[in-house]
Design a protein around this motif. Structure first.
Motif, mmCIF file in Angstrom:
data_model
loop_
_atom_site.group_PDB
_atom_site.id
_atom_site.type_symbol
_atom_site.label_atom_id
_atom_site.label_comp_id
_atom_site.label_asym_id
_atom_site.label_seq_id
_atom_site.Cartn_x
_atom_site.Cartn_y
_atom_site.Cartn_z
ATOM 1 N N PRO A 414 7.338 -9.597 -4.434
ATOM 2 C CA PRO A 414 6.818 -8.525 -3.419
ATOM 3 C C PRO A 414 5.520 -7.642 -4.010
ATOM 4 O O PRO A 414 5.797 -7.071 -5.145
ATOM 5 N N VAL A 415 4.649 -7.274 -3.178
ATOM 6 C CA VAL A 415 3.577 -6.417 -3.584
ATOM 7 C C VAL A 415 3.338 -5.549 -2.487
ATOM 8 O O VAL A 415 3.133 -5.735 -1.328
ATOM 9 N N ALA A 416 3.613 -4.415 -2.709
ATOM 10 C CA ALA A 416 3.231 -3.007 -1.863
ATOM 11 C C ALA A 416 1.803 -2.563 -1.887
ATOM 12 O O ALA A 416 1.505 -2.028 -2.791
ATOM 13 N N ILE A 417 0.956 -3.109 -1.297
ATOM 14 C CA ILE A 417 -0.594 -3.027 -1.457
ATOM 15 C C ILE A 417 -0.996 -1.704 -0.813
ATOM 16 O O ILE A 417 -2.087 -1.218 -1.406
ATOM 17 N N GLY A 418 -0.686 -1.244 0.517
ATOM 18 C CA GLY A 418 -0.967 -0.061 1.055
ATOM 19 C C GLY A 418 -0.551 0.159 2.100
ATOM 20 O O GLY A 418 0.550 -0.349 2.502
ATOM 21 N N TYR A 419 -1.034 1.037 3.081
ATOM 22 C CA TYR A 419 -0.818 1.602 4.472
ATOM 23 C C TYR A 419 -1.565 1.356 5.082
ATOM 24 O O TYR A 419 -2.992 1.191 5.309
ATOM 25 N N THR A 420 -0.983 0.501 6.324
ATOM 26 C CA THR A 420 -1.835 -0.131 7.401
ATOM 27 C C THR A 420 -2.275 1.214 8.511
ATOM 28 O O THR A 420 -1.916 2.079 8.536
ATOM 29 N N ILE A 421 -3.271 0.707 9.329
ATOM 30 C CA ILE A 421 -3.725 1.455 10.194
ATOM 31 C C ILE A 421 -2.970 1.685 11.432
ATOM 32 O O ILE A 421 -2.757 2.785 12.192
ATOM 33 N N THR A 422 -1.731 1.087 11.414
ATOM 34 C CA THR A 422 -0.607 1.344 12.439
ATOM 35 C C THR A 422 0.569 1.930 11.885
ATOM 36 O O THR A 422 1.658 1.942 12.340
ATOM 37 N N GLN A 423 0.456 2.577 10.784
ATOM 38 C CA GLN A 423 1.223 3.537 10.193
ATOM 39 C C GLN A 423 2.571 2.678 9.543
ATOM 40 O O GLN A 423 3.773 3.114 9.556
ATOM 41 N N LYS A 424 2.070 1.636 8.941
ATOM 42 C CA LYS A 424 3.294 0.883 8.302
ATOM 43 C C LYS A 424 2.923 0.407 6.662
ATOM 44 O O LYS A 424 1.615 0.264 6.487
ATOM 45 N N VAL A 425 3.857 0.111 5.802
ATOM 46 C CA VAL A 425 3.459 -0.075 4.435
ATOM 47 C C VAL A 425 3.303 -1.455 4.499
ATOM 48 O O VAL A 425 4.074 -2.428 5.174
ATOM 49 N N LYS A 426 2.429 -2.084 4.046
ATOM 50 C CA LYS A 426 2.006 -3.408 3.750
ATOM 51 C C LYS A 426 2.620 -4.194 2.784
ATOM 52 O O LYS A 426 2.304 -3.720 1.468
ATOM 53 N N VAL A 427 3.508 -4.868 2.951
ATOM 54 C CA VAL A 427 3.966 -5.786 1.806
ATOM 55 C C VAL A 427 3.969 -7.281 1.898
ATOM 56 O O VAL A 427 4.233 -7.552 2.995
ATOM 57 N N PHE A 428 3.400 -7.879 0.987
ATOM 58 C CA PHE A 428 3.146 -9.302 1.050
ATOM 59 C C PHE A 428 3.719 -9.727 -0.108
ATOM 60 O O PHE A 428 4.053 -9.461 -1.208
ATOM 61 N N ASP A 429 4.061 -11.252 0.129
ATOM 62 C CA ASP A 429 4.808 -12.007 -1.110
ATOM 63 C C ASP A 429 3.869 -12.841 -1.831
ATOM 64 O O ASP A 429 3.164 -13.511 -1.240
ATOM 65 N N LEU A 430 3.655 -12.425 -2.948
ATOM 66 C CA LEU A 430 2.482 -13.230 -3.965
ATOM 67 C C LEU A 430 2.864 -14.575 -4.071
ATOM 68 O O LEU A 430 1.998 -15.419 -4.128
#
Length: 797
Positions: A414-430
């Protein structure tokens, strides 16, 4: 604690239990005779004062204890509880209580309860309900009997008591008693009844019927000493109690004459049922005390968070509506989603309005708002207009890692890369990415984004589950991660000592980068061999099989950690314009290794993060883009660079400082990258590096396999005599004749291709005919005449 100390503790405990048993017996017995005299004292609040006198033999404490056992609970059945204390004391002091303590406890306690019920029932019939301030059965038994008589009547209650007594006696019968006796006793395997001991083999013994006594043989004269007898294989001499040898054959003949019985003794059947499953292999056992770094090491950046005002939101909304109205575009509604650096205004057009009409006005809207970074995007239910805030906020990595989207993620990497424009934490699986391309102009947040990715992995994966490879041509971006050598880094095994190993753990030179990338390719091939032998198609299933002990370590199987290669400044590594043949070969080798890893590394658990600040088509080629489906674009200089990274424009409209576009092959998403400073990275690496490393080989790091030898780099002295080119001798004579070691001469005068000419020139260098490469100049010719040349060639014929 040794045996002597255990014996002393057991003896002292036995004395304490015995004293308590005696105290209970005396208290209850004395209560039967003095309860009337002490009855008023029990209800006196000042009972414990010294002025009050008590008649009970064991004092006020004994009175309270006896009243609790006898009056409140079991009545005369309280004496059964004393048996339990006596049994425990005898077992502790003497070890001679032959019955099971569990059985004794069960009989005594159940007997106390049954006796309490029976005595309470008799008390109700004889009018002794108030005797001993609780009747013969105590308040507990009286309450149960009163409840039964209220529901069933006196007669039925008596019948139920008789049934209860009969059931209790039945439970203490032989079958139940045998089972109860086995509780608390060590279980011994069942043994078949063995026949009486006999000096003969078991298959020659008689059955249960005793044989008739035989007449004693007459004494024989003592025979002369005879040589030692030999016995057939499997037969040994048998000795009688007097110490004399018995002839087994003679005894067997006598037994046959007596016609002995025949008995078959069967052994225990073979039991293949698994009694207990073996525990799963714990891959974290080598570092049992490893502690993940705390989130307190990261800063909150509370002072850098800015709240957008309602006045700003209203102003931008009115300007958007006015601008669209100038072009006769009607709007039904506008909603604002506030982000840390950009606000998304969701515009709901009136029926009949074309979306393309709004998107074509992107530049006009940006001019009216007097804002930078304005983008018009199509949403599911509206048209989105992204406008930069007047005062942007910093997104701390601490908030990203503390969010449930990251903490509860089921992703492998899991990688927490940042904050989206829709106010959600962006997490993706490398692991699903499976490779990541990061590009953008300089000083737009690319290096911070790489540090955020690495920090997310450090907070989510144990050192046994993740290994990192850092390639840093700029030599300053990843220096802080050198402290992770004994925990997270994967290095080559060619260092002379620990100091050299630490100096090379962060790869900083193209030559070392080529080596470690070729080593990763070897590691990838070896992993595919293991996956093939395990009949699985990815590393997750392989590790699950290994943990469940379905793969044997003695056959080469082992736990495979994920390997993430972070490559910064890819353009510098592959820069070969104006360089010589050696640099071009090195650049080609690096690119080939990266492409191989990108094409096949996913299933083997090897993932590549490729970063560059020069997103041109000669760096990010079509082959790179094909094998890197997940891409992150920071702000670019031109629309062409954005199209090179994302295959579409948009990155040129970003505002910088971590503002980025995340593309996973389906749609783009605007994200404000989290921020982590160099001080935070230092604290994080210190927290990991100060802990105990691996116990294998004196805390050695994770070693990659040695790379395959490269003929360009290790050509000297490594020429295979059987692999010389067929035109090697002809080329050698040409070089000596012209006294020019030039690859272009071989191409032009001998008609060789570029690759073959370069290979022959390398062989000439290895043979000592020409010198090393000197950039664009021809090589020096070390042989001046044909006599010396013939002597050299004679060694290769």
């Amino acid at each position: 604690m040794d045996d002597g100390e255990k014996a002393r503790v057991r003896f002292i405990s036995g004395l304490v239990v015995a004293a308590f048993a005696l105290f209970t017996f005396l208290s209850v017995t004395s209560y039967l005779f003095t309860w009337k005299a002490d009855q008023s004292l029990l209800r006196d609040p000042a009972m414990m004062s010294q002025a009050e006198q008590v008649a009970n033999m064991c004092g006020k404490t004994g009175l309270k204890w006896a009243h609790f056992l006898y009056g409140k609970w079991f009545g005369l059945g309280s004496y059964a509880l004393i048996i339990i204390l006596v049994a425990i004391a005898i077992r502790l002091l003497l070890g001679r209580w032959k019955q099971s303590l569990l059985r004794t406890f069960f009989i005594a306690l159940s007997g106390a309860i049954v006796a309490s019920f029976l005595l309470a029932y008799l008390s109700s019939l004889t009018g002794l309900d108030s005797a001993f301030d609780g009747g013969l059965g105590g308040d507990g038994g009286s309450a149960v009997i009163a409840w039964a008589q209220n529901l069933f009547g006196t007669v039925i209650s008596g019948v139920l008591l008789v049934i209860l007594l009969a059931g209790w006696v039945f439970l203490l019968g032989n079958s139940f008693s045998d089972w109860l006796l086995s509780l608390g006793q060590p279980h011994a395997p069942k043994e078949e009844a063995e026949p009486e001991e006999s000096p003969l083999p078991s298959w020659m013994t008689e059955s249960k019927s005793e044989p008739e006594p035989e007449p004693e043989p007459e004494p024989l004269p003592e025979p002369a000493p005879a040589p030692a007898r030999t016995f057939p294989r499997g037969q040994t001499p048998v000795t009688d109690p007097s110490g004399e040898d018995i002839d087994v054959e003679e005894e067997a003949l006598q037994a046959d004459e007596a016609e002995p019985g025949f008995e078959i003794v069967e052994g225990d059947k073979i039991d293949t049922e698994v009694k207990k499953e073996l525990p799963r292999i714990d891959n974290r056992a080598e570092l049992p005390n490893y502690a993940f770094p705390s989130l307190d090491l990261l800063d909150d950046y509370a002072s850098s968070r800015q709240d957008i005002s309602t006045e700003e939101l209203t102003r931008n909304k009115n300007k958007i509506i006015a601008t669209l109205a100038n072009y006769k575009i009607q709007i039904n509604e506008v909603k604002a989603n506030v982000g840390p650096t950009v606000t998304l205004y969701k515009v709901y057009p009136a029926p009949g309005v074309k979306i393309s009409a709004i998107k074509s006005l992107q530049e006009d809207i940006a001019m009216s708002l007097n804002a930078k970074g304005v983008r018009v995007v199509t949403l599911e239910d509206s048209v989105g207009i992204e406008v930069a805030n007047d005062r942007p906020s910093i997104v701390p990595l601490k908030a990203m890692l503390n969010d449930d989207a990251f903490r509860r993620s089921k992703a492998e990497l899991p990688v927490a890369i940042g904050y989206t424009i829709t106010q959600k934490v962006k997490v993706f699986d490398l692991a699903d990415a499976p490779h990541l391309l990061v590009a953008g102009a300089t000083k737009q947040g690319k290096s911070v984004g790489l540090n955020v990715i690495v920090a997310s992995l450090l907070y989510s994966k144990h050192p046994s589950e993740l290994k990192l490879v850092f390639i840093d041509p700029k030599m300053v971006e990843f220096s802080a991660y050198e402290k992770l050598l004994k925990h997270y880094l994967a290095v080559l095994p060619d260092s002379a000592d620990e100091a050299e190993e630490r100096a090379n753990c962060i790869v900083k030179k193209p030559e070392m980068a080529d080596k470690i990338l070729r080593s990763l390719c070897v590691e990838m091939d070896e992993r595919y061999e293991l996956l093939s032998q395990a009949y699985v198609n990815n590393i997750k299933l392989y590790n699950e099989k290994y943990r469940n002990r379905k793969l044997r370590p003695d056959e080469g199987h082992k736990f495979l950690p994920y390997i993430v290669a972070v490559i910064d400044e890819y353009a510098d590594l592959t820069m070969s314009v104006g360089a010589g043949a050696e640099a071009r070969n090195l650049s080609r080798s690096i690119s080939t290794s990266i492409i191989r890893l990108a094409q096949k590394g996913r299933a083997a658990g090897i993932h590549v993060i490729l970063a560059t600040q020069r997103p041109s088509v000669d760096v990010i080629t079509g082959l790179i883009k094909t094998n890197f489906p997940t891409r992150i674009a920071f702000r670019t200089v031109s629309r062409i660079d954005s199209s090179t990274i994302l295959d579409s424009p948009g990155a040129e409209k970003l505002i910088g400082k971590g503002d980025m576009l995340y593309y996973a092959g389906v749609e783009m998403e605007r994200v404000q990258c989290a921020f982590i400073s160099n001080d935070e990275i230092g604290k994080l690496t210190d927290a990991v590096g100060e802990q105990e490393g691996y116990k294998k080989c004196y805390n050695t790091p994770y070693y990659l396999p040695a790379p395959e030898p490269d003929s360009v780099e290790e050509g000297t002295g490594m020429i295979d005599m059987k692999a010389l080119d067929e035109r090697f001798e002809e080329a050698a004579r040409l070089v000596v004749t012209s006294q020019r070691g030039s690859t272009s001469d071989l191409q032009r005068r001998l008609g060789m291709g570029y690759a073959k000419a370069g290979r022959v020139m390398d062989q000439l260098e290895a043979a000592g005919i020409v010198g090393p490469q000197q950039g664009s100049k021809p090589r020096d010719v070390l042989v001046t005449d044909f006599a010396a040349l013939d002597e050299i060639l004679s060694h290769y014929r």
